[in-house]
Design a protein around this motif. Structure first.
Motif, PDB file in Angstrom:
ATOM      1  N   ASN A 163       1.078  -1.042  -0.260  1.00  0.00           N
ATOM      2  CA  ASN A 163      -0.023   0.366  -0.262  1.00  0.00           C
ATOM      3  C   ASN A 163       0.884   0.936  -0.140  1.00  0.00           C
ATOM      4  OD1 ASN A 163      -1.852  -1.662  -0.006  1.00  0.00           O
ATOM      5  ND2 ASN A 163      -2.490  -1.229   2.369  1.00  0.00           N
ATOM      6  N   PHE A 164       1.679   1.373   0.544  1.00  0.00           N
ATOM      7  CA  PHE A 164       2.688   2.498   0.661  1.00  0.00           C
ATOM      8  C   PHE A 164       3.240   2.873  -0.843  1.00  0.00           C
ATOM      9  CE2 PHE A 164       6.342   5.158   1.670  1.00  0.00           C
ATOM     10  CZ  PHE A 164       5.918   4.867   3.029  1.00  0.00           C
ATOM     11  N   PHE A 165       3.797   1.780  -1.669  1.00  0.00           N
ATOM     12  CA  PHE A 165       4.268   1.908  -2.395  1.00  0.00           C
ATOM     13  C   PHE A 165       3.181   2.016  -3.502  1.00  0.00           C
ATOM     14  CE2 PHE A 165       7.528  -1.444  -1.540  1.00  0.00           C
ATOM     15  CZ  PHE A 165       8.970  -1.184  -1.010  1.00  0.00           C
ATOM     16  N   ARG A 166       2.302   1.622  -3.231  1.00  0.00           N
ATOM     17  CA  ARG A 166       1.233   2.261  -3.990  1.00  0.00           C
ATOM     18  C   ARG A 166       0.544   3.887  -4.450  1.00  0.00           C
ATOM     19  NH1 ARG A 166      -3.365  -3.113  -5.119  1.00  0.00           N
ATOM     20  NH2 ARG A 166      -2.187  -4.019  -6.190  1.00  0.00           N
ATOM     21  N   GLY A 167       1.424   4.214  -3.028  1.00  0.00           N
ATOM     22  CA  GLY A 167       0.784   5.479  -2.787  1.00  0.00           C
ATOM     23  C   GLY A 167       1.673   6.347  -3.610  1.00  0.00           C
ATOM     24  N   PRO A 169       4.032   8.060  -5.714  1.00  0.00           N
ATOM     25  CA  PRO A 169       4.061   8.975  -8.084  1.00  0.00           C
ATOM     26  C   PRO A 169       4.029   8.233  -8.734  1.00  0.00           C
ATOM     27  CG  PRO A 169       4.665  10.540  -6.486  1.00  0.00           C
ATOM     28  CD  PRO A 169       4.467   9.423  -5.720  1.00  0.00           C
ATOM     29  N   TYR A 170       3.424   7.067  -9.569  1.00  0.00           N
ATOM     30  CA  TYR A 170       3.625   5.961 -11.010  1.00  0.00           C
ATOM     31  C   TYR A 170       4.429   6.895 -11.168  1.00  0.00           C
ATOM     32  CZ  TYR A 170       3.747   1.487 -12.558  1.00  0.00           C
ATOM     33  OH  TYR A 170       4.048  -0.098 -13.756  1.00  0.00           O
ATOM     34  N   GLU A 171       3.771   7.713 -12.371  1.00  0.00           N
ATOM     35  CA  GLU A 171       5.052   8.502 -13.326  1.00  0.00           C
ATOM     36  C   GLU A 171       6.539   8.593 -12.556  1.00  0.00           C
ATOM     37  OE1 GLU A 171       2.392   9.825 -11.115  1.00  0.00           O
ATOM     38  OE2 GLU A 171       0.956   9.884 -12.744  1.00  0.00           O
ATOM     39  N   ILE A 191      11.774   3.974  -5.655  1.00  0.00           N
ATOM     40  CA  ILE A 191      11.707   3.158  -4.523  1.00  0.00           C
ATOM     41  C   ILE A 191      11.737   3.456  -3.119  1.00  0.00           C
ATOM     42  CG2 ILE A 191       9.514   1.333  -3.727  1.00  0.00           C
ATOM     43  CD1 ILE A 191       8.586   3.182  -6.473  1.00  0.00           C
ATOM     44  N   LEU A 192      13.038   2.867  -3.197  1.00  0.00           N
ATOM     45  CA  LEU A 192      13.105   2.749  -1.153  1.00  0.00           C
ATOM     46  C   LEU A 192      13.443   3.355  -0.815  1.00  0.00           C
ATOM     47  CD1 LEU A 192      15.368  -0.570  -1.449  1.00  0.00           C
ATOM     48  CD2 LEU A 192      12.830   0.068  -0.640  1.00  0.00           C
ATOM     49  N   PRO A 193      14.181   4.826  -1.436  1.00  0.00           N
ATOM     50  CA  PRO A 193      15.309   6.139  -1.088  1.00  0.00           C
ATOM     51  C   PRO A 193      13.314   7.305  -0.545  1.00  0.00           C
ATOM     52  CG  PRO A 193      15.730   6.252  -2.659  1.00  0.00           C
ATOM     53  CD  PRO A 193      14.950   4.991  -2.705  1.00  0.00           C
ATOM     54  N   LEU A 294      -3.173   3.932   4.853  1.00  0.00           N
ATOM     55  CA  LEU A 294      -4.574   4.920   4.009  1.00  0.00           C
ATOM     56  C   LEU A 294      -4.853   4.769   2.648  1.00  0.00           C
ATOM     57  CD1 LEU A 294      -5.131   7.804   6.036  1.00  0.00           C
ATOM     58  CD2 LEU A 294      -6.220   5.725   6.251  1.00  0.00           C
ATOM     59  N   LYS A 295      -3.083   4.627   2.212  1.00  0.00           N
ATOM     60  CA  LYS A 295      -2.756   4.679   0.761  1.00  0.00           C
ATOM     61  C   LYS A 295      -3.006   3.609   0.049  1.00  0.00           C
ATOM     62  CE  LYS A 295      -0.587   8.828   0.239  1.00  0.00           C
ATOM     63  NZ  LYS A 295       0.661   9.759  -0.246  1.00  0.00           N
ATOM     64  N   GLY A 296      -3.450   2.844  -1.066  1.00  0.00           N
ATOM     65  CA  GLY A 296      -2.871   1.887  -1.884  1.00  0.00           C
ATOM     66  C   GLY A 296      -4.452   2.037  -2.802  1.00  0.00           C
TER      67      GLY A 296
END
Length: 296
Positions: A163-167, A169-171, A191-193, A294-296
């Motif tokens: 959920n954190f990763f999906r929150g 910006p995928y751009e 992603i990790l930073p 909350l995000k995801g």
């Protein structure tokens, strides 16, 4: 109107601070009570019970613990630290990789892997099947691997990171892919930073899990050199309860055992390192839980 608004905001803020202060006192009080109880003489506890302000303080409980299990406790602390550090590192690595795979849009087997992980939260093969797999087929018996590999990935933590990763910006991922970056580079450099708060959160979850665990040593460890601090304290508490319940025993007949205060001392010994570490990562922990939930 503005003055009234500012005044009401100040009052509301003051109420929030008061409630927060009361909650903090409620949370801190049990820890403070345990510390004071561990320094209370057993004789006073037997007469008056545990008190916040005892008549005198004593080190007899800690003396008993370290005199009876001193060398074993030091070795157990070493095993607990090693297990917590290695287990947390491996679990975070596996969890982050699994969560990233599920967060990638268009991944062909994403739904299948998500269902496979979720299925393990609902069903399991039972204790006997788990024990046979760990000992007979994976060789996790009386070695360090037995103390952390069975907990290699917590599915709840994995979904929290997904959920954190999906929150994020995928751009950013699409831009990196257009520039020719592969998934390993995207995960490591993009992603990790941006996910430090989430990583710190699951790191704390895993560290607490490994540090507080005595189930794996209980089931998979027979060699004393691999005992952890939690398992040593668990065995000590069990032995004291047995001797206290059988005062006619030859060993217990001439020794006054700290049957009550030792519970408080064991609590203080077990939670000490966690209390020292937690303040340094608390701000990341709160942010990671909030965003990941909350995000995801």
């Amino acid at each position: 109107m503005k003055k009234k608004l500012y005044s009401s905001d100040s009052v509301l803020l003051a109420v929030f601070y008061i409630l927060l202060g009361l909650m903090a006192v409620i949370c801190i009080f049990p820890i403070l009570f345990a510390v004071i109880g561990s320094f209370t003489p057993e004789s006073e506890v037997a007469v008056s019970g545990f008190q916040l302000f005892p008549k005198e303080l004593s080190l007899e409980t800690y003396q008993y613990v370290f005199q009876s299990q001193g060398s074993k406790l030091l070795n157990a602390y070493k095993n607990s630290i090693l297990t917590t550090v290695c287990g947390t590192a491996i679990s975070v690595l596996i969890t982050v990789c699994y969560a990233y795979v599920l967060s990638v849009k268009g991944f062909r087997f994403g739904n299948k892997l998500a269902f496979f992980a979720y299925f393990t939260m609902l069903f399991n093969g039972g204790m006997l099947a788990w024990y046979l797999v760990c000992t007979k087929y994976l060789g996790m018996k009386d070695n360090y691997a037995a103390m952390f590999l069975p907990y290699a990935m917590n599915v709840f933590n994995m979904y929290l990171m997904r959920n954190f990763f999906r929150g994020l910006p995928y751009e950013l991922v699409e831009s990196a892919q257009m520039d020719g970056a592969g998934h390993f580079r995207i995960l490591g450099q993009i992603i990790l930073p941006l996910s430090k708060a989430g990583i710190v959160t699951i790191t704390l979850f895993y560290a607490l899990q490994y540090w507080n665990d005595f189930y794996l040593p209980l089931m998979l460890i027979n060699d004393e050199k691999y005992y952890t601090i939690q398992y040593i304290l668990y065995k000590m508490m069990s032995n004291i309860q047995y001797l206290a319940a059988n005062p006619s025993s030859a060993v217990a007949s001439h020794i006054v055992l700290p049957a009550q205060t030792i519970k408080m001392a064991i609590t203080c010994i077990a939670i000490g390192p966690i209390i020292l570490v937690y303040p340094f990562i608390q701000k990341h922990f709160v942010k990671g839980v909030t965003v990941g939930a909350l995000k995801g």
